[in-house]
Design a protein around this motif. Sequence first.
Motif, PDB file in Angstrom:
ATOM      1  N   ASN A   1    -113.648  31.480 -83.979  1.00  0.00           N
ATOM      2  CA  ASN A   1    -113.631  32.911 -84.277  1.00  0.00           C
ATOM      3  C   ASN A   1    -112.177  33.387 -84.406  1.00  0.00           C
ATOM      4  N   PHE A   2    -111.827  33.851 -85.607  1.00  0.00           N
ATOM      5  CA  PHE A   2    -110.428  34.260 -85.779  1.00  0.00           C
ATOM      6  C   PHE A   2    -110.138  35.620 -85.151  1.00  0.00           C
ATOM      7  N   LEU A   3    -111.187  36.249 -84.585  1.00  0.00           N
ATOM      8  CA  LEU A   3    -110.915  37.486 -83.837  1.00  0.00           C
ATOM      9  C   LEU A   3    -110.683  37.186 -82.358  1.00  0.00           C
TER      10      LEU A   3
ATOM     11  N   GLU B   1    -109.572  32.258 -94.562  1.00  0.00           N
ATOM     12  CA  GLU B   1    -110.793  33.079 -94.621  1.00  0.00           C
ATOM     13  C   GLU B   1    -110.657  34.424 -93.906  1.00  0.00           C
ATOM     14  N   MET B   2    -109.779  34.450 -92.907  1.00  0.00           N
ATOM     15  CA  MET B   2    -109.618  35.676 -92.119  1.00  0.00           C
ATOM     16  C   MET B   2    -109.308  36.872 -93.020  1.00  0.00           C
ATOM     17  N   GLY B   3    -108.562  36.610 -94.083  1.00  0.00           N
ATOM     18  CA  GLY B   3    -108.160  37.687 -94.992  1.00  0.00           C
ATOM     19  C   GLY B   3    -109.301  38.233 -95.821  1.00  0.00           C
TER      20      GLY B   3
ATOM     21  N   ALA C   1    -112.888  43.564 -91.225  1.00  0.00           N
ATOM     22  CA  ALA C   1    -112.475  43.955 -89.864  1.00  0.00           C
ATOM     23  C   ALA C   1    -111.110  43.336 -89.551  1.00  0.00           C
ATOM     24  N   ALA C   2    -110.953  42.056 -89.861  1.00  0.00           N
ATOM     25  CA  ALA C   2    -109.685  41.382 -89.567  1.00  0.00           C
ATOM     26  C   ALA C   2    -108.552  41.960 -90.413  1.00  0.00           C
ATOM     27  N   VAL C   3    -108.898  42.370 -91.631  1.00  0.00           N
ATOM     28  CA  VAL C   3    -107.859  42.916 -92.513  1.00  0.00           C
ATOM     29  C   VAL C   3    -107.221  44.171 -91.910  1.00  0.00           C
ATOM     30  N   LEU C   4    -108.002  44.951 -91.180  1.00  0.00           N
ATOM     31  CA  LEU C   4    -107.432  46.145 -90.540  1.00  0.00           C
ATOM     32  C   LEU C   4    -106.302  45.745 -89.597  1.00  0.00           C
ATOM     33  N   LEU C   5    -106.523  44.639 -88.865  1.00  0.00           N
ATOM     34  CA  LEU C   5    -105.491  44.187 -87.923  1.00  0.00           C
ATOM     35  C   LEU C   5    -104.277  43.650 -88.667  1.00  0.00           C
ATOM     36  N   LEU C   6    -104.550  42.858 -89.717  1.00  0.00           N
ATOM     37  CA  LEU C   6    -103.440  42.250 -90.470  1.00  0.00           C
ATOM     38  C   LEU C   6    -102.581  43.342 -91.099  1.00  0.00           C
TER      39      LEU C   6
ATOM     40  N   SER D   1    -111.919  40.320 -75.355  1.00  0.00           N
ATOM     41  CA  SER D   1    -112.900  39.391 -75.921  1.00  0.00           C
ATOM     42  C   SER D   1    -113.116  39.620 -77.413  1.00  0.00           C
ATOM     43  N   GLU D   2    -113.605  38.551 -78.058  1.00  0.00           N
ATOM     44  CA  GLU D   2    -113.886  38.616 -79.494  1.00  0.00           C
ATOM     45  C   GLU D   2    -114.906  39.722 -79.779  1.00  0.00           C
ATOM     46  N   GLU D   3    -115.925  39.802 -78.916  1.00  0.00           N
ATOM     47  CA  GLU D   3    -116.996  40.778 -79.145  1.00  0.00           C
ATOM     48  C   GLU D   3    -116.450  42.195 -79.102  1.00  0.00           C
ATOM     49  N   SER D   4    -115.636  42.477 -78.064  1.00  0.00           N
ATOM     50  CA  SER D   4    -115.165  43.857 -77.949  1.00  0.00           C
ATOM     51  C   SER D   4    -114.220  44.180 -79.109  1.00  0.00           C
ATOM     52  N   ILE D   5    -113.474  43.178 -79.574  1.00  0.00           N
ATOM     53  CA  ILE D   5    -112.553  43.421 -80.696  1.00  0.00           C
ATOM     54  C   ILE D   5    -113.361  43.736 -81.954  1.00  0.00           C
ATOM     55  N   ARG D   6    -114.394  42.913 -82.211  1.00  0.00           N
ATOM     56  CA  ARG D   6    -115.186  43.168 -83.417  1.00  0.00           C
ATOM     57  C   ARG D   6    -115.868  44.527 -83.340  1.00  0.00           C
ATOM     58  N   GLU D   7    -116.347  44.855 -82.160  1.00  0.00           N
ATOM     59  CA  GLU D   7    -117.035  46.130 -81.994  1.00  0.00           C
ATOM     60  C   GLU D   7    -116.112  47.297 -82.367  1.00  0.00           C
ATOM     61  N   VAL D   8    -114.891  47.271 -81.852  1.00  0.00           N
ATOM     62  CA  VAL D   8    -113.939  48.353 -82.124  1.00  0.00           C
ATOM     63  C   VAL D   8    -113.623  48.409 -83.626  1.00  0.00           C
ATOM     64  N   LEU D   9    -113.405  47.251 -84.222  1.00  0.00           N
ATOM     65  CA  LEU D   9    -113.018  47.222 -85.634  1.00  0.00           C
ATOM     66  C   LEU D   9    -114.170  47.689 -86.524  1.00  0.00           C
ATOM     67  N   GLU D  10    -115.382  47.248 -86.177  1.00  0.00           N
ATOM     68  CA  GLU D  10    -116.514  47.649 -87.021  1.00  0.00           C
ATOM     69  C   GLU D  10    -116.810  49.139 -86.875  1.00  0.00           C
ATOM     70  N   ALA D  11    -116.601  49.666 -85.674  1.00  0.00           N
ATOM     71  CA  ALA D  11    -116.805  51.112 -85.493  1.00  0.00           C
ATOM     72  C   ALA D  11    -115.827  51.863 -86.398  1.00  0.00           C
ATOM     73  N   GLU D  12    -114.634  51.344 -86.507  1.00  0.00           N
ATOM     74  CA  GLU D  12    -113.599  51.962 -87.347  1.00  0.00           C
ATOM     75  C   GLU D  12    -114.009  51.903 -88.829  1.00  0.00           C
TER      76      GLU D  12
END
Length: 760
Positions: free
Chosen positions: A653-655, A682-684, A688-693, A735-746
């Motif tokens: 998981n790249f998150l 693939e992360m790009g 969700a990951a793009v927001l961080l990048l 955690s990966e889950e909490s990171i994805r949750e925050v990003l997807e909410a955004e």
Amino acid sequence: MEPLQALRKIFQEAGELSSADELLHLIVARVKETTRSDVCSIYLADEERDDWVLVATEGLASTAVGKVRMPTGEGLVGHICKHQSLLSLKDGSKHPSYRYFPESGEEHFAGFLGVPVISFRKIIGVLVIQNKGTRCFSAEEEAFLITIAAQLAGPLKTVLTQEKLSALTTVETSDQIKVQGIKGASGISIGRVHYLRAFKDLSTVKDQLCEDEDAEIVAFKGALESVKLEIQAGGDKIESSVSQDVHALFGVYLMMLDNDMIVNETESRIREGLTASSALKHTIEKHAQEFDQMDDVYLRARAEDIRHLGARIYARLNAHVSAGSLSADMPEEPFILVAKSLSITEIAQFAVDNLVGIVCMEGSSLSHTAVLANALGVTAVMGIGDISRKKIDQRLAVMDGYRAQVIFNATDLMQQEYRRLIAQEKKLVRGLDKLKDLPAETTDNHRVNLYANTGLLADISPGLERGAEGVGLYRSEIPFMLHDTFPTEDEQTKIYGEVLKAYAPRSVYMRTLDIGGDKALPYFGFTEENPYLGWRGIRFTLDNGSIFLTQIRALLRANVGIENMKIMLPMVSRIEEVDAFRSLLDEAIAQLKEEGFKVLRPSVGIMIEVPSAMMILEHLAKRVDFISIGSNDLTQYLLAVDRNNPKVSSLYNFLNPAVIYSIHRIVRIAHQYRLKVSLCGEMGTDPAAVLLLLGMGIDTLSMSAFNLPKIKWVIRTFSLKRAESLLTKVLALESEESIREVLEAELMQAGLGGLIRAGS
Ligand code: PEP
Ligand code: MG
């Protein structure tokens, strides 16, 4: 029977089974037999109903399956789960947690031994043996059951992901089969399964005498001609949709079939009295073995081709519908190819408009099959494990390439749901088309470059059509993988030149040959115990100096007069590799200048894919002109997770915070050294990951062409400021889950909820 022997036997027999139900019954039968107990049962967790259900038993009433249900925390099974440990009782009925189920006929049994089956730290089932009358189980018996339970965790987990629990516990079993594989190529597809059976191994054909020699010869020649026509037709069909390199493979096969020796030798063996099939076996084996003996690796690899062709002729002789069944049988409605594994030639033969998906039981996400599927825009899921043809062939399946899931024999409801998703996706893509000529710029005017990843010539136009501003990763190993020998300097110059020209004046980042790991060349085979830690990327090329020098010369020559090429080095893990490359580059430039070529020294950069490269980035940064992050490998090496191994791929998981911190560090240091940073894994492609990048300040994102519009939309919707504060928030999460949750909410909040599925 010895416990280990028993275990081995269970796994041997399990290999021949096609359903989860059969597997469960095999386990209980063998464990009961080996432990000389009167009952063996398996209970699995039913999360939907929050209870534990009996799914298989040998000894209790079979009608109790699916009926005996223990609410979580109750009964002896509940006790085992609660304490996460074995429970051994001389008389189970005396235990305070004991619960009686009249339908099971359990009253006859007293001795009880139960152990939890734990997968990834979670109890997924309980394995129980029971005895008539009281019994004190010995320490050896307890150890045996624990060993069995540990070994069964994997298969049971597969059972749970492959089949709905309800299918195991109800009489009217639904035959829908859901499987989890490894991501090959994104997309959602629905189609009829076209199952390609593996060819019969010709060497196993028995010798048989024929009755009518003439008839056998006619049959053999007929079969040979049909195979030639099939290959010819297959080649013609895909000529316009694949690159010349792929197409050339068909010519190689045809040449082999035109070889008189195969015809004459087979004929004379038939005249000696053998059937056409037996005669063919001997001819093919003789020639294949001759190639097997050769020193030259390329010629050795031809043995496989000869056997493949022999098997095809055999299949025709015996009128099998089999792998490679060709254009004449090409399905006329959308179809999904399912096979154990697929060669490029086989995919190419089916690469027509109606091919919507590829499912391989074996294979990996970075294999050439997956690469080709990506280039063709066909959904692909790899490594799903064995699946029985009987159950799925010619029936409808749905594929979710984003989640690497396939649902065979999908119910009407499921099909409806996926049709809705396909329609949604189409609408999204239509909307995104409008963005093609707009810059990838945030709402506060921060510009990111969006480049395409490519490797096949067939890939060039999709990138340009979707507004790629350059090629951020040209995987030069792909033309090598499609060739049947190392391509010559001239051949390479031509291929590279076509990409450079098509994109000029936009930049093209040519990555030098990156083979090893799961990327093998058909004509340069080597086996390693641990290929991902072995002869990969720049290690391989530096050790094969003449191959490397040829490639560097070809790259420099292709760039003459175009001058948009940069060179990128894969899998760098130490500074010496960069220094060695620089010497080779100097050498190639000097040679070419002397030969009269007006070559320019290109910019040189490295991919950061190995943790050591990240840790010594300050030293590497002084030696290079740019940095590109290969997040696929970086994630794999940082987390020590082979993404192509289904047993651990859920951990890939790249998150993961470790990956995020690392990438953040790389970008920061590169910028300190005034180097531009791109990311080409693939992360790009994950919104969700793009927001961080974006928040980290990445300069360029490079991805398969199909993902470009979606990512441009994300960038154009956000402000750099918002992405930066989001990054700060995420850096504090664990955690990966909490990171994805925050990003997807955004993403949801920004009105990009439609993209969430496509990213996860
Ligand atoms: C990567 O590792 O992220 C990458 C882009 O390289 P490849 O996928 O070709 O190994
Ligand atoms: Mg890589």
